[in-house]
Enzyme design. Structure first.
Site, short mmCIF file in Angstrom:
data_model
loop_
_atom_site.label_atom_id
_atom_site.label_comp_id
_atom_site.label_asym_id
_atom_site.label_seq_id
_atom_site.Cartn_x
_atom_site.Cartn_y
_atom_site.Cartn_z
N TYR A 53 0.78 -1.24 -0.05
CA TYR A 53 0.05 0.08 0.18
C TYR A 53 0.83 1.30 0.14
O TYR A 53 2.13 1.32 0.45
CB TYR A 53 -1.04 0.01 1.37
CG TYR A 53 -2.04 -0.93 1.25
CD1 TYR A 53 -2.31 -1.81 0.21
CD2 TYR A 53 -2.78 -1.32 2.23
CE1 TYR A 53 -3.19 -2.72 0.13
CE2 TYR A 53 -3.67 -2.21 2.09
CZ TYR A 53 -3.91 -2.68 1.18
OH TYR A 53 -5.11 -3.58 1.52
N SER A 236 -13.82 -4.32 1.26
CA SER A 236 -14.86 -3.79 0.37
C SER A 236 -16.02 -3.98 0.62
O SER A 236 -17.01 -4.40 -0.19
CB SER A 236 -14.53 -4.30 -1.10
OG SER A 236 -13.24 -3.78 -1.79
N LEU A 238 -18.30 -2.07 1.04
CA LEU A 238 -19.20 -1.15 0.26
C LEU A 238 -19.05 -1.24 -1.16
O LEU A 238 -19.71 -0.28 -1.77
CB LEU A 238 -18.89 0.34 1.09
CG LEU A 238 -19.23 0.74 2.33
CD1 LEU A 238 -18.74 2.18 2.62
CD2 LEU A 238 -20.81 0.68 2.73
N GLY A 241 -17.41 1.65 -2.85
CA GLY A 241 -18.44 2.65 -2.91
C GLY A 241 -19.52 2.72 -3.50
O GLY A 241 -20.21 3.71 -3.27
N LEU A 243 -22.10 0.71 -2.80
CA LEU A 243 -23.11 0.78 -2.18
C LEU A 243 -23.57 2.21 -1.55
O LEU A 243 -24.46 1.93 -0.83
CB LEU A 243 -23.25 -0.43 -1.16
CG LEU A 243 -23.42 -1.99 -1.71
CD1 LEU A 243 -22.77 -2.79 -0.67
CD2 LEU A 243 -24.76 -2.10 -1.98
N THR A 244 -22.97 3.10 -1.51
CA THR A 244 -23.19 4.23 -1.07
C THR A 244 -24.25 5.04 -1.87
O THR A 244 -24.87 5.98 -1.50
CB THR A 244 -21.84 5.14 -0.87
OG1 THR A 244 -21.54 5.56 -2.45
CG2 THR A 244 -20.70 4.54 -0.25
N GLY A 245 -24.01 4.70 -3.14
CA GLY A 245 -25.15 5.12 -4.29
C GLY A 245 -24.50 6.35 -4.85
O GLY A 245 -25.26 7.09 -5.73
N LYS A 246 -23.29 6.73 -4.50
CA LYS A 246 -22.61 8.06 -5.17
C LYS A 246 -22.42 7.80 -6.55
O LYS A 246 -22.01 8.92 -7.32
CB LYS A 246 -21.31 8.43 -4.51
CG LYS A 246 -20.12 7.33 -4.60
CD LYS A 246 -19.15 7.88 -3.85
CE LYS A 246 -18.06 6.80 -3.55
NZ LYS A 246 -16.68 7.59 -2.68
#
Length: 347
Positions: A53, A236, A238, A241, A243-246
């Site tokens: 990372y 992961s 979400l 990302g 599943l945030t809807g963004k």
């Protein structure tokens, strides 16, 4: 914050784990340090990283930078004992780390020494193998995965070789416990069997992708986790990302992962957006924040040790931390299962 025992290690970790893979690319060192402080204030004691990372992108120039950022926080705060630190040994094929060498007794000691130096710590709480030498079906490779070229005797020999090196590190006090990542049910069982046969640290955890949209672990891996006392650490949760809807309706926020990695590692599909729409509707029907819904669903799974989430802003972190106060009703859980049946493995 709920605390869980990781396997039989005696290590207690918070039900949520702070991921760090953006520290050093999308996030500065100061932002990473602020996230650790905020997470500790909220009751999170668990931080996950890896020698490779940060990501977005992965590069030779940045390898190890995230561990260095954590190490700077350790040195500055003097609070090493307040954290459970997990890191990972990169597997075969990552060319700019040890020239892509596989994990073996020849690489383990030097890799641990490198991580310890960067983390500014005398020990690592949970040392994980990032992916198997023989390969993995994770990261969308499940669609074409073919293990027929594997040689069982070679795989077992590699495990036995690594187990001896790991045991020497346990005896030296450099690692407290051993875990796996991107591993299969068969692999988990073999690692546990090898540890029992030749001696060495039994795996206590497996870090695999797991979310409402990626439920490959629900059958064989879940069964292995339960019967072998190996806890899942989901990454992961979400769905990068989604599943945030963004990202709905074609949106690509500036600085978001999709703006840097257009297909979200193979997750960006028409079926994925249809599935997200259905999950967002469940959240709306019950007055739930979709982030809270997705994270609290993961935490409640019976084989879960901790759920790893990351944030690129303090606002995102604060929203995610709110999930600790949420328990989903049976009605919500049943509706989520219905959506899963209608939209299985959307990527």
């Amino acid at each position: 914050m709920k605390m869980n025992d990781l396997g039989q290690s005696g290590i207690k970790v918070s039900a949520y784990c702070l991921g760090s893979m953006t520290w050093g690319t999308q996030n500065t060192a100061a932002e990473g340090h602020a996230q650790i402080d905020r997470a500790l204030d909220a009751g999170i004691n668990f931080v996950d990283t890896a020698e490779m990372y940060p990501v977005n992108p992965v590069s030779a120039e940045t390898t190890g930078r995230t561990e260095e950022i954590i190490g700077q926080w350790v040195a500055k705060s003097g609070r090493r004992a307040d954290l459970v630190l997990a890191t990972k040994h990169s597997g075969e094929g990552l060319g700019h780390v040890r020239d892509g060498a596989p994990i073996s007794s020849a690489t383990i000691a030097q890799t641990i020494e490198g991580s310890l130096k960067r983390l500014q710590s005398d020990y690592i709480d949970l040392y994980q193998f990032h992916w198997p030498n023989r390969g993995s079906y994770m990261f969308r490779k499940n669609w074409t995965y073919d293990p027929s070229g594997q040689v069982r005797a070679d795989t077992i020999a590699q495990m036995e070789d690594a187990m001896g090196a790991l045991q020497r590190e346990v005896e030296r006090g450099t690692i407290r416990a051993f875990g796996l990542s991107n591993e299969s049910a068969w692999g988990l069982t073999q690692w546990a069997t090898v540890a029992a046969r030749v001696g060495g640290p039994r795996p206590i955890s497996v870090q695999n992708e797991y979310s409402l949209m990626c439920r490959m672990a629900d059958t064989d891996v879940a069964e292995t986790c339960v019967n072998e006392d190996i806890d899942m650490l989901s990454f992961s949760p979400l769905a990068a990302g989604l599943l945030t809807g963004k990202y709905q309706d074609g949106a690509v926020p500036d600085g978001s992962r999709m703006s840097l990695n257009g297909d979200l590692g193979g997750r960006r599909t028409d079926r994925a957006f249809e599935a997200v729409s259905a999950y967002l509707q469940v959240a709306k029907n019950h007055g739930l924040d979709p982030v809270h819904m997705a994270l609290s669903w993961c935490v409640a799974r019976p084989f879960m040790g901790s759920v790893i989430f990351g944030a690129t802003s303090m606002d995102q972190l604060n929203v995610a931390l709110g999930a600790a106060d949420i328990t989903l009703s049976d009605e919500v859980t049943a509706e989520l299962d219905t959506v899963n049946r209608a939209h299985p493995l959307p990527y």
